[in-house]
Design an enzyme around this catalytic site. Structure first.
Site, short mmCIF file in Angstrom:
data_model
loop_
_atom_site.label_atom_id
_atom_site.label_comp_id
_atom_site.label_asym_id
_atom_site.label_seq_id
_atom_site.Cartn_x
_atom_site.Cartn_y
_atom_site.Cartn_z
N ASP A 114 1.17 -1.20 -0.07
CA ASP A 114 0.20 -0.42 0.11
C ASP A 114 1.11 1.52 0.08
O ASP A 114 2.41 1.09 -0.03
CB ASP A 114 -1.27 0.06 1.15
CG ASP A 114 -2.12 0.39 0.56
OD1 ASP A 114 -2.13 2.31 0.76
OD2 ASP A 114 -3.71 0.35 0.90
N HIS B 66 -2.92 3.94 -4.71
CA HIS B 66 -2.04 3.30 -3.35
C HIS B 66 -0.99 2.99 -3.14
O HIS B 66 -0.23 1.88 -2.89
CB HIS B 66 -2.60 2.28 -2.54
CG HIS B 66 -4.18 2.73 -2.06
ND1 HIS B 66 -4.46 3.07 -0.84
CD2 HIS B 66 -5.41 2.23 -2.77
CE1 HIS B 66 -5.66 3.28 -0.51
NE2 HIS B 66 -6.72 3.29 -1.65
N GLU C 258 -9.49 3.19 -4.59
CA GLU C 258 -9.78 4.67 -4.60
C GLU C 258 -8.81 5.03 -5.13
O GLU C 258 -7.69 5.99 -4.95
CB GLU C 258 -9.11 4.81 -2.99
CG GLU C 258 -10.18 4.10 -1.82
CD GLU C 258 -9.94 4.14 -0.67
OE1 GLU C 258 -10.69 4.85 0.03
OE2 GLU C 258 -8.91 4.07 -0.63
#
Length: 777
Positions: A211, A281, A342
């Site tokens: 991440d 990410h 995201e």
């Protein structure tokens, strides 16, 4: 932040308010024996359990025979007995062709398993012998069930209840995700999570290795991924630092570490699914290899607050294919998780390369560019015999042809994917599946992500949505619990967050819906499992002495009966308004309270287990006061009068001393329309509410710092939020202040809490916003 969470908890969680005329008995959890339990204390609940009279006596002298003594399930069982029960029974070959109906002992066999469902088993316990029928994972799960029947406290011999248990899972995919990017956990610490999963028949460990905060897996072709991307400075614990400034925080797993964990899991029939996040990410990877970023047309990095994202160049795809090649060599899993969530696409919008690529490929927007990115990765993994899993944002711009969708933002992504005939794993953050969320509304809970996932919500979730048609439901292949670790810096916090919610998850994933019963699960079966956790030195959230954490009750007399589900736990209580310690009064029987007229008493309780673990405290406020009489009102005109005051205010009280600049009537309290044109203001609403019955009414606010509420002239607060009202009309006053925010967090403006007032009627748990139909002026 703590005040914000406390205010939010009052807004979200309902407390029980009861008006009585004589006595109330507040009954908490009562631990019961497994004899009363149709599931014999087993978690997850089996498909069927048939009791047989008698017990089987297990000791060091008990013979154990297996079709294959070297089978991994059999080896695991032998090691468990030696390491946990100190039984060193030898395991010999079981010759199933030899008639042995009169022989004694434990028999582990695949004979007869051909008729069992996948991962199913049959466990037969008679006074003379125990037989576990199953193959591969089925045999292993039969052994796990047998272990749950053993007493927690060890002796030289153990008695097991006789029964026939037939069992198999509802879902083939039963998962648990651990994020090690935000906070790193060592191999032994990860293996403790896997051991727990195996004991409760979960079979997929989703390992979130990559991440923005850290790259945790060694990639030999790109050593800087761990040398640079595996560490960060001034790490954050949510919004608070948890690591001293100027010190590096991090860690990573070598490829040998990965192999060890994969083997450890495989020995327990758990598949390990690695997650390598893309295209977003990716901050950790881009710190190590900045050439994989997009050059923006503005000639500068993406705006603050926008997630870093790979540029979809051939160089990037070569890099990711090389990374995934090494990943696939380490993980035999059919699935490789590629994230896909995201993805802030501003860098792509500002990149000349991306805009030209979109024109070349005929892509109409950046969402379709993300789909192009995901599909390229899927084609590569499919060519190697693997399949991708992605979070539900991979639906954006068109779903990759063979992708499995992990639905996290809610159920809608999973529903949409199932309707497109794609496999779905349901793991919504809205249904109790996110274990980084708070476990209750109490401000005593350790700081966590600002949502709630209480144990009943986790337990009562059904992954198969009623919005799916029968032929679409088959695409829901399972469910998963997720632990993100922004707020989980220690193993103790990790275990607190997942326990006992992991038990509930296991029953959702394994057990038939008709066999589930939350009362039986929480009040009966959990007891032995808490005792086992204590014996293994696992941390967990201790259940409270009362299921409702914060209660206000009205009446002259109360009898409080407190019980704990944790074996051997003690309950302490106070009457002085302070949370109990182990030096306070110890509960040893029902407590009777006689409350004088117009007075109140406060009972607080706490459970402390034999190992010293503590529950959060509960609070019961007992009040003896008469109903406030209804007001005569006959106008029958809906709405509330309001007075608007322009200016900046620090507390709602200040509105008493300011002249109104405007006044009118509106249907219900709503300040949003004024925020568009007035940066700072206060507003006072006056009118009447009509309550349908006599009783104690609970009122809660979205924010107690910006809003004040008065009923018949009495101010309701966070600690005393209920009032006894007679049926009919009562005066209501609401004061609210608003100051336009000036601070920013990343690219997002800080938002002040809206004006919202909620009411809970007596004897219910149903909270609803103040309704225009019951408001008058």
């Amino acid at each position: 932040m703590e005040q914000k969470q406390k205010n939010l908890s009052k807004c979200i969680w309902t407390t029980l308010i009861i008006l009585v005329t004589s006595a109330i008995h507040i009954n908490a959890v009562k631990a019961q024996t497994t004899i009363e339990d149709p599931h014999l204390g087993i978690i997850p609940a089996p498909v069927s359990v048939t009791r047989i009279a008698g017990t089987f006596n297990f000791s060091q002298a008990t013979s154990i025979k297996a079709d294959n003594p070297k089978d991994r399930s059999v080896v695991w069982f032998r090691n468990f007995l030696a390491e946990n029960l100190h039984f060193h029974n030898k395991i010999s070959k079981y010759y199933t062709k030899v008639k042995s109906s009169k022989s004694r002992g434990i028999f582990l066999t695949a004979k007869g398993s051909q008729t069992l469902p996948n991962e199913g088993y049959k466990l037969i316990i008679t006074p003379r012998r125990i037989t576990i029928i199953g193959k591969r994972a089925g045999l292993f799960y039969g052994i796990q069930t047998l272990i749950q029947l053993l007493p927690v406290e060890h002796s030289t011999s153990e008695k097991l209840p006789c029964a026939v248990i037939e069992d198999s899972p509802r879902f083939g995919y039963r998962g648990m995700m651990l994020d090690v990017s935000r906070h790193f956990f060592t191999v032994p610490q990860v293996e403790k999570v896997i051991e727990l999963m195996a004991a409760y028949k979960l079979n997929n460990f989703h390992w979130h290795l990559v991440d923005g905060q850290g790259w945790r897996i060694e990639i030999k072709q790109y050593p800087k991924l761990t040398q640079v991307g595996g560490y960060r400075m001034q790490t954050m614990f949510g919004s608070n630092r948890d690591w001293p400034d100027q010190l590096s925080y991090g860690g990573f797993y070598t490829q040998d570490d990965i192999r060890a964990v994969v083997k450890f899991a495989a020995d327990r029939y758990i598949n390990v699914i690695p997650e390598i996040e893309m295209p977003a990410h990716s901050d950790a990877a881009l710190r190590a290899y900045p050439e994989l970023r997009c050059d923006t047309t503005a000639g500068k990095p993406a705006s603050r607050g926008v997630k870093s994202i790979y540029c979809p160049t051939e160089e990037t795809f070569t890099f990711l294919e090389n990374v995934l090649t090494e990943v696939m060599e380490l993980f035999p899993s059919k699935y490789i998780h590629i994230g896909g969530d995201e993805a802030g696409k501003q860098p792509w919008q500002e990149s000349a390369f991306c805009q030209n690529l979109m024109k070349e490929k005929g892509l109409k927007d950046e969402r379709e560019l993300q789909s192009y990115f995901i599909q390229r990765i899927e084609q590569f993994l499919n060519s190697k015999g693997r399949s991708i899993i992605g979070w539900d944002e991979i639906l954006e711009g068109g779903l990759a042809p063979n992708a499995t969708v992990m639905s996290w933002t809610g159920e809608e992504g999973g529903i949409a994917a199932a309707k497109q005939k794609h496999n779905v794993i349901m793991t919504p953050q809205t249904t109790g599946n996110y274990f980084d969320h708070y476990q209750s509304s109490s401000p005593q809970e350790p700081v966590s992500f600002g949502r709630y996932a209480a144990l009943p919500e986790t337990y009562n979730y059904d992954p198969v949505s009623k919005k799916l048609l029968p032929d679409e439901q088959q695409y829901v292949i399972g469910t998963q619990g997720n632990l993100w670790t922004e707020y989980v810096p220690t193993v103790a916090k990790l275990q607190y967050q997942i326990l006992p919610r992991l038990f509930a998850l296991s029953e959702v994933a394994w057990s038939k819906v008709e066999n589930k019963d939350y009362t039986n699960f929480s009040e009966v079966r959990l007891a032995k499992h808490f005792a086992r956790l204590d014996a293994m030195d696992y941390n967990y959230r201790v259940p409270t002495a009362l299921t409702v954490l914060d209660t206000i009750v009205f009446g002259p007399q109360f009898v409080d009966t407190l019980k704990s589900v944790v074996p051997g736990a003690k309950i302490y209580y106070t009457l002085n308004g302070r949370d109990p310690l182990d030096t306070d009064l110890q509960y040893d029987g029902p407590l009777t309270f006689y409350i004088p007229q117009n007075e109140k008493r406060e009972l607080r309780t706490r459970v402390i287990t034999p190992s010293g673990r503590r529950s959060i405290a509960t609070r019961t406020l007992m009040v003896n006061r008469a109903l406030l009489p209804a007001i005569t009102y006959s106008a029958d005109t809906h709405g509330l009068k309001y007075k608007l005051m322009k200016g900046s205010f620090t507390t709602p009280d200040e509105l008493n001393y300011v002249t109104a600049s405007d006044s009118a009537v509106m249907p219900k309290p709503d300040a949003e329309q004024f925020k568009k044109d007035i940066p700072n203001f206060g507003i006072v609403y006056d009118g009447f509410i009509n309550v349908p019955a006599d009783g104690g009414y609970n009122f809660t606010l979205a924010n107690y710092n910006t809003t004040e509420l008065f009923i018949d002239g009495e101010k309701l607060t966070e600690s005393e939020y209920a009032i006894p009202l007679a049926k009919g009309f009562h005066k209501i006053t609401i004061r609210y202040i608003y100051n336009a925010p000036v601070a920013t967090v990343g690219a997002f403006r800080v938002r002040q809490s809206p004006l919202r007032v909620f009411i809970t009627e007596p004897g219910t748990f149903t909270k609803k916003e103040l309704d225009a139909a019951n408001i008058y002026y």
